[in-house]
Design an enzyme around this catalytic site. Structure first.
Site, PDB file in Angstrom:
ATOM      1  N   LYS A 117      36.659  10.510 -11.482  1.00 40.89           N
ATOM      2  CA  LYS A 117      34.884   9.423 -10.794  1.00 40.89           C
ATOM      3  C   LYS A 117      35.310   8.094 -11.707  1.00 40.89           C
ATOM      4  CE  LYS A 117      31.978   9.984 -13.874  1.00 40.89           C
ATOM      5  NZ  LYS A 117      31.413   8.456 -14.332  1.00 40.89           N
ATOM      6  N   ASN A 118      35.665   7.691 -12.696  1.00 38.30           N
ATOM      7  CA  ASN A 118      36.203   6.494 -13.335  1.00 38.30           C
ATOM      8  C   ASN A 118      36.941   5.909 -12.063  1.00 38.30           C
ATOM      9  OD1 ASN A 118      33.586   7.528 -14.849  1.00 38.30           O
ATOM     10  ND2 ASN A 118      34.506   6.868 -16.909  1.00 38.30           N
ATOM     11  N   CYS A 139      20.591   2.929 -21.373  1.00 39.61           N
ATOM     12  CA  CYS A 139      20.733   4.567 -20.287  1.00 39.61           C
ATOM     13  C   CYS A 139      21.676   5.208 -21.669  1.00 39.61           C
ATOM     14  CB  CYS A 139      22.228   4.121 -20.282  1.00 39.61           C
ATOM     15  SG  CYS A 139      23.560   3.789 -21.400  1.00 39.61           S
ATOM     16  N   ARG A 147      23.281  -1.352 -23.174  1.00 38.52           N
ATOM     17  CA  ARG A 147      24.854  -1.159 -22.456  1.00 38.52           C
ATOM     18  C   ARG A 147      24.899  -2.492 -22.182  1.00 38.52           C
ATOM     19  NH1 ARG A 147      26.825   4.582 -20.165  1.00 38.52           N
ATOM     20  NH2 ARG A 147      29.246   3.473 -19.425  1.00 38.52           N
ATOM     21  N   ASP A 195      34.756   9.496 -24.455  1.00 42.50           N
ATOM     22  CA  ASP A 195      34.420  10.169 -23.204  1.00 42.50           C
ATOM     23  C   ASP A 195      34.582  11.790 -23.475  1.00 42.50           C
ATOM     24  OD1 ASP A 195      33.023   8.630 -21.308  1.00 42.50           O
ATOM     25  OD2 ASP A 195      34.448   8.517 -20.473  1.00 42.50           O
ATOM     26  N   ARG A 214      26.860  14.202 -12.012  1.00 43.41           N
ATOM     27  CA  ARG A 214      27.155  13.256 -11.390  1.00 43.41           C
ATOM     28  C   ARG A 214      28.429  13.077 -11.941  1.00 43.41           C
ATOM     29  NH1 ARG A 214      24.781   9.380 -15.668  1.00 43.41           N
ATOM     30  NH2 ARG A 214      26.571   8.227 -14.854  1.00 43.41           N
TER      31      ARG A 214
END
Ligand code: UD1
Length: 420
Positions: free
Chosen positions: A22-23, A116, A121, A307, A399
Site C-alpha cells: 500500500k505505501n 490523526c 503529523r 509500522d 484501509r
C-alpha cells in the site's frame, strides 16, 4: 459497521500470498500525474486507501480503473488542481498530490490533512522544500495554496528530519522542475526506492537511489513518458503474517515477498527464538520452542519499522520475560496498549517506551481498533487468547490489509466478519 470475531487459541498452517505494498502504491498512483501516457500498474493492493486515492485522482479529472489488481490510469485529462477536505481528511497520504500537481500545473490547492490517531503529523518539511524550489505557499481556510507561475526550480534541500512521504513528494516535484535538485537526509524505505527507480526507468536523470542523498535533473515542466510497472510486495503485511506464525506457534510460508526488505523484522523474530527460512520470494516462519523477550527501537529503514511496533507488542505479551519497545517516530502510537490490556496483557507505558511482562494469559474480550497497524495487533493477540474476541472498528484494518480475514481463515484461523 463491520467487526471481526475470532476464536482462540488457534493454530495456523499453509501458505499465504502477500499483496502489493500500500505505501509503495500510494505515491506511485500520484506519480502518474507526471505522465502524459496511460499507465498500467500490476500487483496493486485492493484496499480502502488505494480506492480513496483513486477517487481523488478521478475528482481531478483522471480516468482510473482497478480490476484484479491491475490499475489502468490516465491523467492526461486532469483539469482540476484542488484536493478537497472530504477526501484528504480520510487519508493523510492524499498530501502526495501536492508535489506532482504543483510541478505540472504551476499551482494547486490541497486541504491540510489535520491530526490523526497516532499523533500530530505535520507537513512542514514538504512545504519548506517546495518553498526552496520557488513555490509561494499560503495557508488559508484549511487549504495549502501553492503557486509557482514560472515552474519549480532545482534547489539544494536538506530535510531536517527523515520523512517518507516528504521525500516522495519532493522527488516527484523535482522530476518536473527546472534544473538540478539535491535532496539530503532522504528516506531510504523500499517504497521510496521504487518510486525513484520508476522515474529512472522512465528517463529521468536521478542518482543516489537508496542512499540519503538524491540528485535529480528535472524536465523543466515537461510531462514524462512513463513505463508500466509492478508494485513491490507489502513488507508490513508480510511482517504481520510472520508474527501470526510466531504468536500461534505455527509454521507458515509467505509467498510473493521480498525477504531483504524485512531484515530488521526477521532479526527480532530470531532473537525471540523463531527461525525464518528465506527463499528468493518466499519466507517460512518456524515458531520458537519458547518465545524469548526482546528489546526494540523503532527507527527509519533499514532499522525496525514503526509500522511493525504494535504487532511485536502483541507478540511480546506471550514471550517469557520483560520486553521493551521504544517508539521513536510517532508521539502517540501506543493506543493499542489499553486494548491489549483488556485481553490480559501486562504492559507498562512510560513516555515513549512500553515494557511488556510476559508470558501473559490472554483471554478473549471486546476490543476496539484505533489505527491501521494497531488493528492487526489486536487480531494477532486474539488468535493467541483463550475464548472469543470481537475486534470493533475494523475500517482501520480495511484501509491497508487486503482480505486479512480471508487470508487468515485459509491458514486455519477461526475468524469471521460480522455486522454490528
Ligand atoms: C509513512 C508511512 C507510514 C509510516 C511512516 C514512518 C506512507 C503512506 N505512510 O508516513 O505508514 O508509519 O512513514 O515510517 O508511506 N514529520 C515532520 N514534518 C513533516 C513530515 C514528517 O515533523 O513535514 C515527522 C512526523 O511527524 C514523524 C516523522 O517525521 O514524526 C516521520 O514521518 P514521515 O516519514 O513523514 O511519515 P509519513 O510519510 O506520513
Amino acid at each position: 459497521m463491520d467487526y471481526l470475531r475470532i476464536q482462540g487459541p488457534t493454530k495456523l498452517s499453509g501458505t499465504v500470498t502477500i499483496s502489493g505494498a500500500k505505501n509503495a502504491a500510494l505515491p506511485l498512483i500520484t506519480l502518474a500525474l507526471l505522465a502524459h501516457n496511460p499507465l498500467k500498474v500490476t500487483n496493486m493492493p485492493e484496499v480502502a486507501d488505494i480506492k480513496t486515492l483513486l477517487k481523488l485522482l478521478q475528482n481531478l479529472g483522471a480516468s482510473c480503473s482497478l480490476e484484479n489488481h491491475v490499475l489502468n490510469v490516465d491523467t492526461s485529462t486532469v483539469s482540476h488542481t484542488m484536493a478537497n477536505y472530504d477526501i484528504v481528511k480520510t487519508m493523510r497520504a492524499s498530501i502526495l498530490v501536492l508535489g506532482p500537481l504543483l510541478a505540472r500545473f504551476g499551482h494547486c490547492e490541497v486541504s491540510l490533512p489535520g491530526g490523526c490517531a497516532i499523533g500530530q503529523r505535520p507537513i512542514d518539511l514538504h512545504l519548506k522544500a517546495l518553498e526552496q524550489m520557488g513555490a509561494q505557499i499560503t495557508i488559508h481556510a484549511g487549504y495549502v495554496h501553492a503557486v509557482a507561475p514560472e515552474g519549480l526550480k532545482g534547489a539544494h534541500i536538506i530535510f531536517d528530519k527523515i520523512t517518507v512521504t516528504g521525500t516522495a513528494n519532493i522527488v516527484m516535484a523535482a522530476a518536473l522542475a527546472h534544473g538540478k535538485t539535491v535532496l539530503v537526509n532522504c528516506a531510504k524505505e523500499p517504497e521510496v526506492v521504487q518510486l525513484c527507480e520508476i522515474l529512472r526507468d522512465s528517463g529521468i536523470d536521478i542518482n543516489g537511489i537508496g542512499t540519503p542523498e538524491l540528485t535529480i535533473i528535472g524536465t523543466g515542466g515537461k510531462t514524462i513518458e512513463m513505463v508500466d510497472f509492478e508494485v513491490i510486495p507489502d513488507r508490513i503485511e508480510a511482517g504481520t503474517y510472520l508474527c501470526a506464525g510466531a504468536i500461534t506457534n505455527s509454521t507458515i510460508t509467505l509467498e510473493r515477498v521480498r525477504p531483504d526488505h524485512l531484515d530488521a523484522v526477521t532479526a527480532k523474530l530470531e532473537q525471540m527464538g523463531c527461525r525464518v527460512e528465506c527463499g528468493e520470494n518466499t519466507m517460512t516462519i518456524h515458531p520458537a520452542t519458547e518465545l524469548k523477550h526482546v528489546d526494540i527501537i523503532t527507527q527509519e529503514y533499514p532499522a525496525f519499522p514503526t509500522d511493525m511496533q504494535a504487532q511485536f507488542l502483541a507478540l511480546a505479551t506471550i514471550a517469557k520475560g520483560a520486553s521493551t519497545i521504544e517508539e521513536r517516530l510517532f508521539e502517540n502510537r501506543f493506543m493499542h496498549v489499553s486494548e491489549l490490556q483488556r485481553l490480559g496483557a501486562e504492559i507498562k507505558l512510560s513516555g515513549h517506551t512500553a515494557t511488556v511482562i510476559g508470558p501473559c494469559e490472554l483471554a478473549g474480550a471486546d476490543v476496539m481498533a484505533t489505527d491501521l497497524r494497531a488493528s492487526s495487533a489486536l487480531v494477532l493477540a486474539a488468535m493467541a487468547a483463550e475464548g472469543t474476541t470481537n475486534v470493533h472498528r475494523i475500517y482501520h484494518l480495511d484501509r491497508g490489509y487486503e482480505d486479512l480475514e480471508g487470508k487468515l481463515r485459509a491458514l486455519g484461523a477461526k475468524i469471521e466478519r460480522l455486522k454490528e
